[in-house]
Design an enzyme around this catalytic site. Structure first.
Site, short mmCIF file in Angstrom:
data_model
loop_
_atom_site.label_atom_id
_atom_site.label_comp_id
_atom_site.label_asym_id
_atom_site.label_seq_id
_atom_site.Cartn_x
_atom_site.Cartn_y
_atom_site.Cartn_z
N GLU A 162 0.80 -1.23 0.00
CA GLU A 162 0.00 0.00 0.00
C GLU A 162 0.84 1.29 0.00
O GLU A 162 0.70 2.15 0.87
CB GLU A 162 -0.98 -0.01 1.17
CG GLU A 162 -1.98 -1.16 1.06
CD GLU A 162 -3.05 -1.15 2.14
OE1 GLU A 162 -2.99 -0.31 3.06
OE2 GLU A 162 -3.96 -2.01 2.06
N GLU A 281 -5.02 -8.61 -0.62
CA GLU A 281 -5.77 -8.42 0.61
C GLU A 281 -7.21 -8.12 0.24
O GLU A 281 -7.47 -7.29 -0.64
CB GLU A 281 -5.26 -7.23 1.44
CG GLU A 281 -4.01 -7.43 2.22
CD GLU A 281 -3.69 -6.17 3.05
OE1 GLU A 281 -2.49 -5.92 3.24
OE2 GLU A 281 -4.62 -5.47 3.49
#
Length: 493
Positions: A162, A281
């Site tokens: 991220e 995810e």
């Protein structure tokens, strides 16, 4: 009541079931804990995922990156793989391969002090890209030496986590991340070109721009990337109260549009068209303190997502397998809204069974609807899963082929009345620290309700609100032993 007519040779519907491909985990160092290992053993026994992906491979608690001063006073890097070997040996033992997320930055190699999480993963670029690349290559070479090249090159590689969030990558600096990605990509490929390397592992913040820029960068630099990775969560902004965050689910079709957009961005480039997109995810809430994760509603919603995620993605990794997890600190109670399929105390949550049911589906999809799936082995065995996200009961009827005289139906039900350990924990007074007796009780309550029935032509059932209903249908063949009379047994004479 919705009626579904099943025939032996009915057309096969489009359904790609990758529910067991990958599962998430807390940071890698947690794999040294006994409770972590017990939870993963349970998950592998009942579901059996192929890959496991989590943070912290290079964080300081794994102790891989070290430095010492030589006789001239120069700092020299050295590597300690003691804990890495322990973790990887355990993964091998339970039959799961690592999906290698390369991060976070070892403090001794970092250019700054910014960290994330309770366990302080460093999120700054390396002070030396040469040193970072040498660390990556040394780690991969060690794994190849220990586990064999043919095995290790099947472990996917993802660069960072991220980077579009300033909390996970200093200043969310896109240019700096692209540099990290290119240098790491080339370093991994120099070890062995068979490694499958991808990124940018973005979440849903400015994700369209980030992915467009990432694909443009790879195109301009002529990087033959193997996969594109992103994350996927499906809630509105959480409201915090004490230790918890309360969230509202978005409608599934609205959320899935994000993945369709990502797929189209990738496919805009001829050289990347059809490239596998991995969701490394996904869950409902992106916070590990959301009570939603512990509910039957979560199980039903995830059941719906699993029926659709394969339309755009080559894999999708539920975040996470268990609640041994410390991003926001050590949890206070066994049911605290953690990401896991398993609550602390080795108690399966309802969503655990959603994955277990998907694992048992057959290869041919005969029916795919808004509330369920029916699959077949192509012969005479059917298996299906149905879910209910509404507040009212929903009824279904399955009509089976006439060629079979009788069918034996096995059903497994998870709903608010049958497999709801959260409610039972609440009934017990919400104890923060379970006794052995309480833990055993909740483990027992967490199991699905399993029943069998015999039918000659159809199977009718009702899915309760927030319920998940799995069934299998097989031809029934009577093979009674000589002298055995079931009716006499029931009559007691």
């Amino acid at each position: 009541m919705e009626t579904i007519q099943l025939t032996k040779n009915m057309p096969v519907s489009s359904f790609h079931n990758f529910a067991d491909d990958c599962i998430g985990t807390g940071r890698m160092g947690l794999a040294l804990q006994r409770q972590y290992q017990e939870q993963l053993r349970l998950v592998q026994e009942k579901i059996g995922f192929k890959y496991i992906r989590g943070h912290g491979l290079f964080s300081d608690d794994m102790a891989i990156y070290q430095e010492y001063e030589d006789e001239t006073g120069q700092k020299v890097a050295e590597y300690n793989f003691t804990y890495l070997d322990m973790v990887m040996d355990f993964y091998q033992e339970v039959g799961i391969k690592p999906y290698l997320e390369l991060g976070f930055m070892p403090q001794k190699l970092a250019s700054g002090d910014q960290t994330v999480f309770y366990w302080q993963g460093n999120v700054t670029p390396p002070r030396s890209y040469e040193g970072w690349c040498q660390l990556v290559q040394a780690t991969l070479q060690h794994l190849i030496t220990r586990y064999g090249r043919a095995e290790v090159v099947t472990w996917p590689v993802e660069v960072w986590n991220e980077p579009n969030l300033p909390g996970f990558w200093q200043d969310a600096d896109m240019t700096e991340y692209f540099k990290l990605f290119k240098e790491t990509f080339l370093a991994v490929k120099a070890v062995d070109d068979q490694f499958k390397v991808g990124g940018p592992a973005i979440c849903g913040v400015d994700d369209v721009n980030w992915l467009q820029q990432f694909m443009a960068f790879c195109h301009e630099e002529q990087l033959a990337i193997d996969t594109v990775t992103r994350h996927f969560y499906t809630i509105s902004d959480p409201e915090t109260a004490g230790h918890y965050s309360y969230v509202t689910l978005r409608e599934a079709r609205e959320s899935l549009t994000e993945l369709e957009i990502s797929r189209s961005i990738i496919d805009d480039y001829p050289e990347y068209r059809g490239l596998p997109m991995h969701i490394t995810e996904f869950n409902t809430s992106y916070r590990p303190d959301s009570p939603l994760h512990d509910t039957n509603l979560n199980a039903a919603y995830i059941a719906q997502l699993l029926s659709r995620l394969g339309e755009t993605s080559a894999s999708y990794s539920y975040w996470t397998f268990g609640d041994i997890f410390e991003e926001m600190g050590v949890p206070f109670t066994p049911f605290h809204g953690g990401f896991g399929l398993v609550a602390n105390g080795n108690i399966p949550k309802p969503t655990f069974w959603t994955f277990a049911f998907y694992k048992k589906l057959q290869k041919n999809c005969l029916y795919k609807g808004e509330h369920g799936l029916v699959t077949s082995d192509g012969k005479e065995r059917f298996a299906g899963i149905f879910w209910n996200l509404t507040a009212e009961a929903m009824s279904f009827q399955l009509d089976f082929p006439e060629e079979v005289e009788k069918w034996c139906i096995t059903s497994e039900v998870v709903d608010q009345q049958t497999a709801n350990p959260l409610q039972s924990w609440h009934d017990l007074g919400e104890p923060a620290n379970l006794s052995a007796e309480q833990r055993a009780l909740l483990q027992q309550i967490a199991q699905p309700k399993v029943t069998t029935t015999v039918t000659s032509d159809s199977y009718s059932f009702t899915v309760q609100p927030h319920g998940v209903h799995y069934f299998e249908a097989r031809p029934r063949k009577q093979t009674s032993d000589r002298g055995y009379d079931y009716q006499r047994v029931l009559a007691g004479r």
